[in-house]
Design a protein around this motif. Structure first.
Motif, PDB file in Angstrom:
ATOM      1  N   ARG A   1       1.902  11.254   3.270  1.00 29.56           N
ATOM      2  CA  ARG A   1       1.042  10.593   4.288  1.00 29.56           C
ATOM      3  C   ARG A   1       0.190  10.231   3.974  1.00 29.56           C
ATOM      4  O   ARG A   1      -0.917   9.278   4.593  1.00 29.56           O
ATOM      5  CB  ARG A   1       1.825   9.905   5.424  1.00 29.56           C
ATOM      6  CG  ARG A   1       1.829   8.230   5.989  1.00 29.56           C
ATOM      7  CD  ARG A   1       2.348   7.852   6.932  1.00 29.56           C
ATOM      8  NE  ARG A   1       2.190   6.213   7.115  1.00 29.56           N
ATOM      9  CZ  ARG A   1       2.559   5.652   6.478  1.00 29.56           C
ATOM     10  NH1 ARG A   1       4.279   5.257   5.905  1.00 29.56           N
ATOM     11  NH2 ARG A   1       2.610   4.223   7.293  1.00 29.56           N
ATOM     12  N   ARG A   2      -0.422  12.265   4.658  1.00 30.47           N
ATOM     13  CA  ARG A   2      -1.712  12.093   5.247  1.00 30.47           C
ATOM     14  C   ARG A   2      -2.542  12.271   3.727  1.00 30.47           C
ATOM     15  O   ARG A   2      -4.300  11.669   4.114  1.00 30.47           O
ATOM     16  CB  ARG A   2      -1.863  13.807   5.363  1.00 30.47           C
ATOM     17  CG  ARG A   2      -3.169  14.351   5.882  1.00 30.47           C
ATOM     18  CD  ARG A   2      -2.806  15.722   6.481  1.00 30.47           C
ATOM     19  NE  ARG A   2      -2.317  17.188   5.285  1.00 30.47           N
ATOM     20  CZ  ARG A   2      -3.222  17.266   4.560  1.00 30.47           C
ATOM     21  NH1 ARG A   2      -4.201  16.985   4.513  1.00 30.47           N
ATOM     22  NH2 ARG A   2      -2.470  18.508   3.797  1.00 30.47           N
TER      23      ARG A   2
ATOM     24  N   THR B   1      -3.128   7.461   4.039  1.00 28.93           N
ATOM     25  CA  THR B   1      -3.733   6.826   4.890  1.00 28.93           C
ATOM     26  C   THR B   1      -5.282   6.324   4.930  1.00 28.93           C
ATOM     27  O   THR B   1      -5.565   4.998   5.175  1.00 28.93           O
ATOM     28  CB  THR B   1      -2.703   7.803   6.090  1.00 28.93           C
ATOM     29  OG1 THR B   1      -1.974   7.403   6.469  1.00 28.93           O
ATOM     30  CG2 THR B   1      -3.427   6.463   7.862  1.00 28.93           C
ATOM     31  N   PRO B   2      -5.957   7.256   4.986  1.00 22.18           N
ATOM     32  CA  PRO B   2      -7.476   6.823   4.722  1.00 22.18           C
ATOM     33  C   PRO B   2      -7.987   6.309   3.852  1.00 22.18           C
ATOM     34  O   PRO B   2      -8.361   5.449   4.080  1.00 22.18           O
ATOM     35  CB  PRO B   2      -8.180   8.376   4.311  1.00 22.18           C
ATOM     36  CG  PRO B   2      -7.432  10.074   4.896  1.00 22.18           C
ATOM     37  CD  PRO B   2      -5.674   8.764   5.212  1.00 22.18           C
ATOM     38  N   GLU B   3      -6.395   6.186   2.590  1.00 22.56           N
ATOM     39  CA  GLU B   3      -7.112   4.821   1.616  1.00 22.56           C
ATOM     40  C   GLU B   3      -7.081   3.634   1.794  1.00 22.56           C
ATOM     41  O   GLU B   3      -7.685   2.804   1.030  1.00 22.56           O
ATOM     42  CB  GLU B   3      -6.347   5.799   0.451  1.00 22.56           C
ATOM     43  CG  GLU B   3      -7.219   7.211  -0.050  1.00 22.56           C
ATOM     44  CD  GLU B   3      -8.211   7.373  -0.178  1.00 22.56           C
ATOM     45  OE1 GLU B   3      -9.004   6.222  -1.000  1.00 22.56           O
ATOM     46  OE2 GLU B   3      -8.932   8.550   0.028  1.00 22.56           O
ATOM     47  N   PHE B   4      -5.887   3.891   2.882  1.00 18.84           N
ATOM     48  CA  PHE B   4      -5.779   2.267   3.304  1.00 18.84           C
ATOM     49  C   PHE B   4      -5.896   1.679   4.992  1.00 18.84           C
ATOM     50  O   PHE B   4      -5.382   0.265   5.223  1.00 18.84           O
ATOM     51  CB  PHE B   4      -4.631   2.185   3.006  1.00 18.84           C
ATOM     52  CG  PHE B   4      -3.356   2.429   1.764  1.00 18.84           C
ATOM     53  CD1 PHE B   4      -3.646   1.261   1.168  1.00 18.84           C
ATOM     54  CD2 PHE B   4      -3.236   3.428   1.100  1.00 18.84           C
ATOM     55  CE1 PHE B   4      -2.795   0.965   0.175  1.00 18.84           C
ATOM     56  CE2 PHE B   4      -2.934   3.563   0.146  1.00 18.84           C
ATOM     57  CZ  PHE B   4      -2.587   2.570  -0.605  1.00 18.84           C
ATOM     58  N   THR B   5      -7.311   1.746   5.342  1.00 16.52           N
ATOM     59  CA  THR B   5      -7.534   1.779   6.750  1.00 16.52           C
ATOM     60  C   THR B   5      -7.798   0.845   6.100  1.00 16.52           C
ATOM     61  O   THR B   5      -9.271   0.543   4.800  1.00 16.52           O
ATOM     62  CB  THR B   5      -8.432   2.777   7.441  1.00 16.52           C
ATOM     63  OG1 THR B   5      -9.690   2.933   6.049  1.00 16.52           O
ATOM     64  CG2 THR B   5      -8.056   4.504   7.704  1.00 16.52           C
ATOM     65  N   MET B   6      -9.116  -0.634   6.802  1.00 18.91           N
ATOM     66  CA  MET B   6      -9.151  -2.046   6.687  1.00 18.91           C
ATOM     67  C   MET B   6     -10.483  -1.665   5.892  1.00 18.91           C
ATOM     68  O   MET B   6     -11.199  -2.229   5.578  1.00 18.91           O
ATOM     69  CB  MET B   6      -9.612  -2.507   7.914  1.00 18.91           C
ATOM     70  CG  MET B   6      -8.098  -3.011   8.905  1.00 18.91           C
ATOM     71  SD  MET B   6      -7.044  -4.250   7.198  1.00 18.91           S
ATOM     72  CE  MET B   6      -8.137  -4.995   7.120  1.00 18.91           C
ATOM     73  N   ARG B   7     -11.679  -0.510   6.235  1.00 25.07           N
ATOM     74  CA  ARG B   7     -12.937  -0.236   5.858  1.00 25.07           C
ATOM     75  C   ARG B   7     -13.017   0.537   4.783  1.00 25.07           C
ATOM     76  O   ARG B   7     -14.278  -0.143   4.447  1.00 25.07           O
ATOM     77  CB  ARG B   7     -13.477   1.013   6.646  1.00 25.07           C
ATOM     78  CG  ARG B   7     -15.214   1.195   6.421  1.00 25.07           C
ATOM     79  CD  ARG B   7     -15.258   2.608   7.471  1.00 25.07           C
ATOM     80  NE  ARG B   7     -14.673   3.787   6.893  1.00 25.07           N
ATOM     81  CZ  ARG B   7     -15.480   4.347   6.138  1.00 25.07           C
ATOM     82  NH1 ARG B   7     -16.035   3.901   5.692  1.00 25.07           N
ATOM     83  NH2 ARG B   7     -14.304   5.459   5.966  1.00 25.07           N
ATOM     84  N   ARG B   8     -12.085   0.656   4.399  1.00 22.87           N
ATOM     85  CA  ARG B   8     -11.921   1.823   2.341  1.00 22.87           C
ATOM     86  C   ARG B   8     -11.547   0.349   1.730  1.00 22.87           C
ATOM     87  O   ARG B   8     -11.872  -0.460   1.340  1.00 22.87           O
ATOM     88  CB  ARG B   8     -11.024   2.349   2.718  1.00 22.87           C
ATOM     89  CG  ARG B   8     -11.539   3.807   3.433  1.00 22.87           C
ATOM     90  CD  ARG B   8     -12.133   4.639   2.371  1.00 22.87           C
ATOM     91  NE  ARG B   8     -12.569   6.001   3.208  1.00 22.87           N
ATOM     92  CZ  ARG B   8     -12.216   7.115   2.496  1.00 22.87           C
ATOM     93  NH1 ARG B   8     -10.897   6.925   0.996  1.00 22.87           N
ATOM     94  NH2 ARG B   8     -12.487   8.401   3.136  1.00 22.87           N
TER      95      ARG B   8
ATOM     96  N   VAL C   1       2.554   1.706   4.222  1.00 23.73           N
ATOM     97  CA  VAL C   1       1.257   2.170   3.839  1.00 23.73           C
ATOM     98  C   VAL C   1       0.199   1.484   3.744  1.00 23.73           C
ATOM     99  O   VAL C   1      -0.806   1.117   3.893  1.00 23.73           O
ATOM    100  CB  VAL C   1       1.074   3.672   3.412  1.00 23.73           C
ATOM    101  CG1 VAL C   1       1.326   3.807   1.820  1.00 23.73           C
ATOM    102  CG2 VAL C   1      -0.260   3.681   3.830  1.00 23.73           C
TER     103      VAL C   1
ATOM    104  N   GLU D   1      -2.198  -3.289   4.832  1.00 19.03           N
ATOM    105  CA  GLU D   1      -3.185  -4.476   5.266  1.00 19.03           C
ATOM    106  C   GLU D   1      -2.942  -4.741   3.936  1.00 19.03           C
ATOM    107  O   GLU D   1      -3.900  -5.893   3.543  1.00 19.03           O
ATOM    108  CB  GLU D   1      -3.985  -3.756   5.700  1.00 19.03           C
ATOM    109  CG  GLU D   1      -3.230  -3.775   7.073  1.00 19.03           C
ATOM    110  CD  GLU D   1      -2.800  -4.914   8.255  1.00 19.03           C
ATOM    111  OE1 GLU D   1      -3.105  -5.737   7.594  1.00 19.03           O
ATOM    112  OE2 GLU D   1      -1.503  -4.845   8.907  1.00 19.03           O
TER     113      GLU D   1
END
Length: 439
Positions: free
Chosen positions: A124-125, A128-135, A373, A376
């Motif tokens: 998951r590590r 997770t960064p690829e599915f932030t609202m900013r990305r 994940v 959103e």
């Protein structure tokens, strides 16, 4: 029970007994015993009446004993939420029921939903960064472009089209290919494989066989991009973590994203469009009131709950849940649909689709450590696609009676095989249609 049913039961029992002698392996099952299929069956868009009866009597109930383990169903909202949030009493490692011995890399079973920490945490590590609202914001214009192109194609093909084939499947398929950095090719084959991954009518044989084909494709895609990383998620993970991730591991990560990102969204778009076409009020809300879009989408997610059951969990210790004593090693299936139709969550009319309902804390994406994940991203796709559909075709009409629609009969992800529609209103001579459940 008819003769065929009795034969199936005897054959199924024989297979179970052989599996217990030779070592547990769900891959050998060619169909599931009747006792455990109820949570996957529906009456149209609604759960079977038995679901409400079971939930009211025992929100945690024992369905059967398989492989010497108790098999439990959780259908109450509070009990489901509690189990999903508890990461210490339960294991998601399905390896204990699926032998990996002698399996090729493509046939190995894993992924976020079927692993425990520390492996789950490590996988998951990476994601997770690829599915932030900013990305994800960078994908919004991509989704809008894909949706507009599909609506144009529908207009050109109309006025009568199959909304599944022309819209509900291509939109999330193309979005996920853009996200991963894959060419949009072999669409027909992947449509078949995506459905097969969740079709339980052939038991473990069909599910795991289809999984091997999609994993093989994605492992090959990773190997090809290792020399020349693409612009998508696969390429980004290769650039940032290529030394840590071999082709099989990264292919497995991509497979989870691909699978969760297109088949579930395709089902939501098809069934969501069906409900909107049958509910002029909801269609009008999407078209004229931008503030209502989130509310309508959340109600569609709750009401439809296309992912019917959370990934199977196994008790790691003796545990009490919903007044029941579950033994270590027992398997627990959590009915997300049953929980989302619980009056404890949805009030007096839990089976009604109400576009004015205040958003609930539904479990359509799960809850806790294994919550989807890509939740959103799915919401973004639904908001953009359904609102655009409502604007372009406000008089969209389904041209088949509900009884004539082919809903999936036994699938972990519920859906409809085809949805014939008239883009600009019911065609002349179309028979009156049954109304979706409102109460």
């Amino acid at each position: 029970m008819g003769a065929l049913g009795r034969v199936k039961r005897r054959v199924g029992q024989a297979l179970l007994e052989r599996s217990m002698r030779d070592g547990i392996d769900l891959r050998r099952l060619r169909f599931l015993p009747d006792a455990v299929t109820m949570p996957f069956q529906r009456d149209g868009l609604d759960p079977l009446p038995e679901m409400a009866e079971v939930r009211a009597a025992e929100p945690v109930t024992k369905l059967a004993t398989l492989f010497g383990r108790g098999v439990w169903l959780v259908s109450g909202y509070a009990e489901a939420r509690a189990a999903l949030a508890d990461s210490t009493s339960w294991s998601n490692d399905i390896g204990q029921l699926v032998s990996q011995q002698g399996r090729s890399a493509e046939e190995q079973i894993g992924g976020l939903g079927m692993t425990d920490p520390p492996l789950h945490t490590a996988l998951r590590r990476y994601l997770t960064p690829e599915f932030t609202m900013r990305r994800l914001a960078r994908l919004e214009p991509v989704i809008e472009r894909i949706v507009a192109a599909r609506l144009d194609a529908m207009e050109a093909a109309g006025p009568e089209v199959d909304l599944v084939r022309e819209f509900a499947f291509p939109v999330p398929f193309e979005v996920i290919c853009e996200l991963l950095g894959l060419p949009v090719a072999d669409r027909e084959r992947f449509l078949e494989l995506g459905v097969a991954r969740f079709d339980l009518s052939q038991g473990g044989v069909g599910v795991f066989g289809a999984a091997a084909h999609t994993r093989e494709f994605l492992i090959t895609a990773v190997a090809e991009q290792r020399e020349a990383p693409g612009d998508g998620l696969i390429g980004a993970l290769l650039v940032e973590h290529g030394d840590e991730l071999d082709d099989v591991t990264l292919g497995g990560i991509a497979d989870g994203v691909f699978l969760g990102g297109y088949e579930t969204s395709a089902s939501m778009l098809a069934l969501g469009a069906y409900l909107l076409a049958e509910d002029p009020d909801a269609m009008d809300l999407l078209r004229r009131d931008p503030e209502s879009v989130d509310r309508v989408v959340e109600e569609l997610l709750r009401h439809l709950t296309v992912v019917q059951l959370a990934f199977l969990r196994f008790a790691t210790v003796d545990v009490e849940l919903g007044g029941q004593q579950i033994k270590a090693g027992d398997a627990v299936g959590i009915s997300l649909l049953g929980a989302n139709r619980d009056p404890a969550l949805a009030g007096d009319l839990p089976d009604a689709f109400d576009p004015h309902r205040a958003p609930t804390r539904h479990l359509a994406f799960g809850h806790g450590m294994h919550r989807c994940v890509g939740a959103e991203l799915a919401r973004m796709e639904l908001r953009i696609a359904l609102r655009a559909l409502a604007h372009r075709f406000p008089d969209l009409a389904v041209t088949a009676d509900r009884d004539d629609l082919e809903f999936r009969k036994l699938s972990a992800v519920y859906g409809v095989e085809a949805l014939p529609v008239h883009l600009h209103g019911a065609a002349a001579g179309t028979a009156p249609r049954s109304s979706p459940s409102r109460c």
